[in-house]
Design a protein around this motif. Structure first.
Motif, mmCIF file in Angstrom:
data_model
loop_
_atom_site.group_PDB
_atom_site.id
_atom_site.type_symbol
_atom_site.label_atom_id
_atom_site.label_comp_id
_atom_site.label_asym_id
_atom_site.label_seq_id
_atom_site.Cartn_x
_atom_site.Cartn_y
_atom_site.Cartn_z
ATOM 1 N N GLN A 1 22.582 -93.949 -6.115
ATOM 2 C CA GLN A 1 23.675 -93.765 -5.161
ATOM 3 C C GLN A 1 24.987 -94.332 -5.709
ATOM 4 N N PRO A 2 25.602 -93.669 -6.683
ATOM 5 C CA PRO A 2 26.859 -94.166 -7.251
ATOM 6 C C PRO A 2 27.985 -94.199 -6.224
ATOM 7 N N ASP A 3 28.725 -95.315 -6.205
ATOM 8 C CA ASP A 3 29.850 -95.464 -5.275
ATOM 9 C C ASP A 3 31.030 -94.604 -5.710
ATOM 10 N N LEU A 4 31.660 -93.998 -4.725
ATOM 11 C CA LEU A 4 32.873 -93.225 -4.972
ATOM 12 C C LEU A 4 34.084 -94.145 -5.064
ATOM 13 N N ASN A 5 35.101 -93.690 -5.776
ATOM 14 C CA ASN A 5 36.362 -94.424 -5.904
ATOM 15 C C ASN A 5 37.338 -93.898 -4.859
ATOM 16 N N TRP A 6 37.451 -94.623 -3.740
ATOM 17 C CA TRP A 6 38.285 -94.143 -2.647
ATOM 18 C C TRP A 6 39.776 -94.324 -2.897
ATOM 19 N N ALA A 7 40.157 -94.890 -4.024
ATOM 20 C CA ALA A 7 41.570 -94.935 -4.393
ATOM 21 C C ALA A 7 42.005 -93.609 -5.013
ATOM 22 N N VAL B 1 27.505 -91.096 -3.220
ATOM 23 C CA VAL B 1 26.813 -89.813 -3.248
ATOM 24 C C VAL B 1 25.516 -90.001 -4.029
ATOM 25 N N SER B 2 24.763 -88.912 -4.165
ATOM 26 C CA SER B 2 23.568 -88.936 -5.000
ATOM 27 C C SER B 2 23.956 -88.840 -6.474
ATOM 28 N N ASP B 3 23.113 -89.384 -7.329
ATOM 29 C CA ASP B 3 23.358 -89.194 -8.763
ATOM 30 C C ASP B 3 23.116 -87.741 -9.182
ATOM 31 N N GLN B 4 22.619 -86.914 -8.235
ATOM 32 C CA GLN B 4 22.469 -85.478 -8.492
ATOM 33 C C GLN B 4 23.640 -84.665 -7.936
ATOM 34 N N HIS B 5 24.621 -85.322 -7.360
ATOM 35 C CA HIS B 5 25.834 -84.646 -6.882
ATOM 36 C C HIS B 5 26.580 -84.062 -8.086
ATOM 37 N N ALA B 6 27.199 -82.913 -7.898
ATOM 38 C CA ALA B 6 27.892 -82.228 -9.000
ATOM 39 C C ALA B 6 28.951 -83.118 -9.636
ATOM 40 N N TRP B 7 29.646 -83.905 -8.847
ATOM 41 C CA TRP B 7 30.686 -84.777 -9.396
ATOM 42 C C TRP B 7 30.102 -85.802 -10.362
ATOM 43 N N ALA C 1 30.575 -86.322 -14.349
ATOM 44 C CA ALA C 1 31.075 -87.584 -14.896
ATOM 45 C C ALA C 1 30.196 -88.075 -16.045
ATOM 46 N N LEU C 2 28.890 -87.918 -15.911
ATOM 47 C CA LEU C 2 27.987 -88.317 -16.985
ATOM 48 C C LEU C 2 28.206 -87.466 -18.227
ATOM 49 N N ALA C 3 28.386 -86.168 -17.998
ATOM 50 C CA ALA C 3 28.552 -85.248 -19.131
ATOM 51 C C ALA C 3 29.895 -85.439 -19.829
ATOM 52 N N ALA C 4 30.927 -85.804 -19.050
ATOM 53 C CA ALA C 4 32.286 -85.894 -19.603
ATOM 54 C C ALA C 4 32.488 -87.119 -20.475
ATOM 55 N N GLY C 5 31.800 -88.191 -20.184
ATOM 56 C CA GLY C 5 31.879 -89.365 -21.051
ATOM 57 C C GLY C 5 32.959 -90.352 -20.685
ATOM 58 N N SER C 6 32.990 -91.440 -21.435
ATOM 59 C CA SER C 6 33.880 -92.563 -21.181
ATOM 60 C C SER C 6 35.347 -92.142 -21.222
ATOM 61 N N GLY C 7 36.124 -92.660 -20.255
ATOM 62 C CA GLY C 7 37.559 -92.413 -20.209
ATOM 63 C C GLY C 7 37.962 -91.066 -19.642
ATOM 64 N N SER C 8 37.008 -90.264 -19.183
ATOM 65 C CA SER C 8 37.314 -88.913 -18.689
ATOM 66 C C SER C 8 37.832 -88.944 -17.249
ATOM 67 N N PRO C 9 38.603 -87.922 -16.852
ATOM 68 C CA PRO C 9 39.047 -87.830 -15.464
ATOM 69 C C PRO C 9 37.879 -87.764 -14.482
ATOM 70 N N GLU C 10 36.771 -87.143 -14.915
ATOM 71 C CA GLU C 10 35.614 -87.021 -14.031
ATOM 72 C C GLU C 10 35.057 -88.395 -13.646
ATOM 73 N N ARG C 11 35.139 -89.356 -14.561
ATOM 74 C CA ARG C 11 34.610 -90.684 -14.261
ATOM 75 C C ARG C 11 35.532 -91.490 -13.350
ATOM 76 N N GLU C 12 36.789 -91.046 -13.221
ATOM 77 C CA GLU C 12 37.716 -91.749 -12.339
ATOM 78 C C GLU C 12 37.356 -91.585 -10.859
ATOM 79 N N LEU C 13 36.480 -90.638 -10.546
ATOM 80 C CA LEU C 13 36.038 -90.450 -9.166
ATOM 81 C C LEU C 13 35.022 -91.504 -8.741
#
Length: 534
Positions: free
Chosen positions: A178-184, A112-118, A122-134
């Protein structure tokens, strides 16, 4: 000119359709701001009807910062304001359908774009957050984490990892934006299934899947080792489960998929075309093939053979928004296509390239299966050489300025010869500069010239639609002189293409349906094609 509304029961239209690719930003400018838009497309629907295509495929039209031509999507359910609105997209889909033209859209599932809400979350939530698992966030290597997590190479060159202020790195196989999504992650799968339904509900007839073989990653994200099997991120087996779930959704709507699958292994490639996965996939072997009779015959044979076991139709493509335009490529000493070989100032014989492109048009349209036509191909547009200070493609910048990038095949189309900027919009300069010669290729001039490239495509597509023997079905090679391709379809249809130095004798026939250039005392000149009835 009016088309005919689509027959609801025609569920196999995709097996031999002629599909026209629209790069919205450069097709037609309806509001005069220098950028192509949906209003421009809607105004040009009669042109597409007259051309004779069955469907239109849009490169991404979604909300995007346009860091990579729209392939950096910020919101899959919104149209970028530069192109129009969701309501206008819905009108376009409906209006095209009433004219007998289906709509295929692009979905970009790998990133997705680095401007995508997800990603912003993820940037705001920080290291180890569920948001970064996406996504794929990892600590770096080295004493202070200063070395990227692995040694992969970006599709655009350089490392595919970017380090954040908090020390973590994130993966982007393409541009930094263009950050890659985690399809797992199940949420990633659910979201894309919802997006498919969103657009199918709005009347979309098909979806082109960008970078279809790259979604799944080895969870360990190991270093790349030459010959490693399986590859850490190309063509992993987990992909097939994803596409089976997608196929189940598409079947609910009688919609289709076409995958962008670049794989050298035929057996691996064809797995994507099993009856419960994708309907079709792009044929890059044919697209990249040099203008050489033996190599083209081999490419055609391999393509037909690899599709046969799964009963899928082949797709034939001469160029697209990523590839040097056909006229230019065929006018060069090295007439194949290779991203690594692109260079500024490559000598080109445009007259030779145009003659070959005309012949290639008849060749591709006579082969069994579906065919994709990139906007401007029907006008015989050459590749434009963009001034270095106007290039926008990230491939150019990530190469350190050595790669000219893909902007040369994305220049806005010429519609009206005597209008400012060849009638692309108004008096506002287009987002990419048009060469001075562009007016000579304008659609209005070609539309009244029976010898033009546009006239050739219109007649070829008309015959392909109305004459027996074209489209899906068998083909068989006929005996021919060295350097000549000659094959039969059903109902006595024959296609002959002469790539030899000397004119070739035509096989026995009762009628000449169409030739890409004049015959020479009844013989087929060099770099010329003919359609015959035997």
């Amino acid at each position: 000119m009016e088309g005919s509304p689509l027959a609801p029961a025609d569920t196999h239209w995709w097996r031999d359709a002629a599909i026209y690719q629209i790069y919205v930003r450069s097709f037609a400018d309806g509001d005069g701001d220098g950028t192509g838009d949906l209003a421009g497309v809607r105004a040009r629907l009669p042109y597409l009807v007259q051309l004779g295509v069955d469907a239109i495929w849009f490169t991404p039209w979604y909300l995007s910062p346009l860091a990579d031509g729209g392939y950096d999507v910020a919101d899959y359910r919104a149209i970028d304001p530069a192109f129009g609105t969701l309501a206008e997209a819905e009108k376009l889909i409906a209006e095209a359908r009433e004219l007998g033209i289906r709509t295929i859209i692009d979905v970009v599932p790998n990133h997705v774009s680095d401007q995508h809400a997800w990603f912003k979350a993820a940037l705001a939530a920080g290291s180890g957050s569920p948001e970064r698992e996406l996504f794929h966030f990892r600590p770096g290597r080295g004493e202070n984490g200063e070395i990227p997590p692995n040694d992969w190479i970006s599709e655009f060159g350089g490392t595919p990892w970017t380090r954040l202020d908090d020390g973590e790195w994130y993966l982007h196989l393409f541009a930094t934006e263009q950050p890659d999504l985690n399809w797992a992650h199940p949420a990633v799968r659910r979201e894309h299934e919802d997006v498919l339904r969103f657009w199918f509900e709005r009347g979309v007839a098909g979806v082109r899947i960008d970078s279809a073989a790259l979604l799944a990653k080895d969870p360990a994200l190991p270093d790349f080792t030459a010959g490693r099997d399986p590859h850490p991120y190309v063509d992993l087996d987990e992909l097939h489960d994803i596409y089976r779930s997608w196929r189940a959704i598409a079947d609910e709507y009688d919609a289709i998929f076409v995958g962008e699958v670049w794989l050298p292994d035929t057996e691996r490639f064809v797995r994507y075309l099993r009856p419960d996965e994708l309907h079709t996939a792009f044929n890059f072997t044919f697209l990249a093939c040099p203008w050489d009779a033996d190599l083209l015959r081999t490419a055609i044979d391999e393509t037909v053979a690899e599709h046969a076991p799964v009963g899928a139709p082949a797709t034939w493509v001469l160029c697209n928004h990523d590839v040097t335009r056909t006229v230019t490529r065929y006018g060069r000493e090295a007439s194949g296509f290779d991203f690594a070989a692109k260079a500024f100032g490559t000598p080109t014989d445009t007259e030779l390239g145009t003659r070959r492109a005309r012949a290639a048009a008849l060749l591709s349209l006579a082969l069994p299966g579906a065919v994709y036509l990139y906007q401007g191909e029907e006008l015989g547009l050459p590749e434009a050489e963009i001034p270095r200070d106007r290039i926008q493609d990230p491939m150019h910048f990530r190469s350190g300025g050595t790669d000219p990038g893909r902007d040369g095949c994305r220049v806005p189309l010429p519609w009206t010869a005597d209008a400012p900027y060849a009638g692309f919009g108004s008096e506002t300069e287009p987002w990419l500069p048009q060469p001075e010669s562009w007016a000579s290729y304008a659609a209005d001039l070609q539309g009244t010239d029976p010898a033009s490239m546009l006239a050739l495509y219109r007649e070829a597509l008309r015959l392909r639609r109305t004459e027996q023997g074209f489209g899906d079905g068998p083909m068989s090679w006929l005996e021919a002189a060295p350097g000549v391709l000659s094959f039969a379809r059903t109902d006595g249809l024959v296609c002959v293409v002469n790539l030899a130095e000397e004119p070739a004798e035509l096989p026995a026939h009762t009628r000449v349906l169409l030739t890409s250039g004049p015959l020479d005392d009844g013989r087929l000149p060099r770099d010329t094609a003919a359609w015959l009835r035997s």
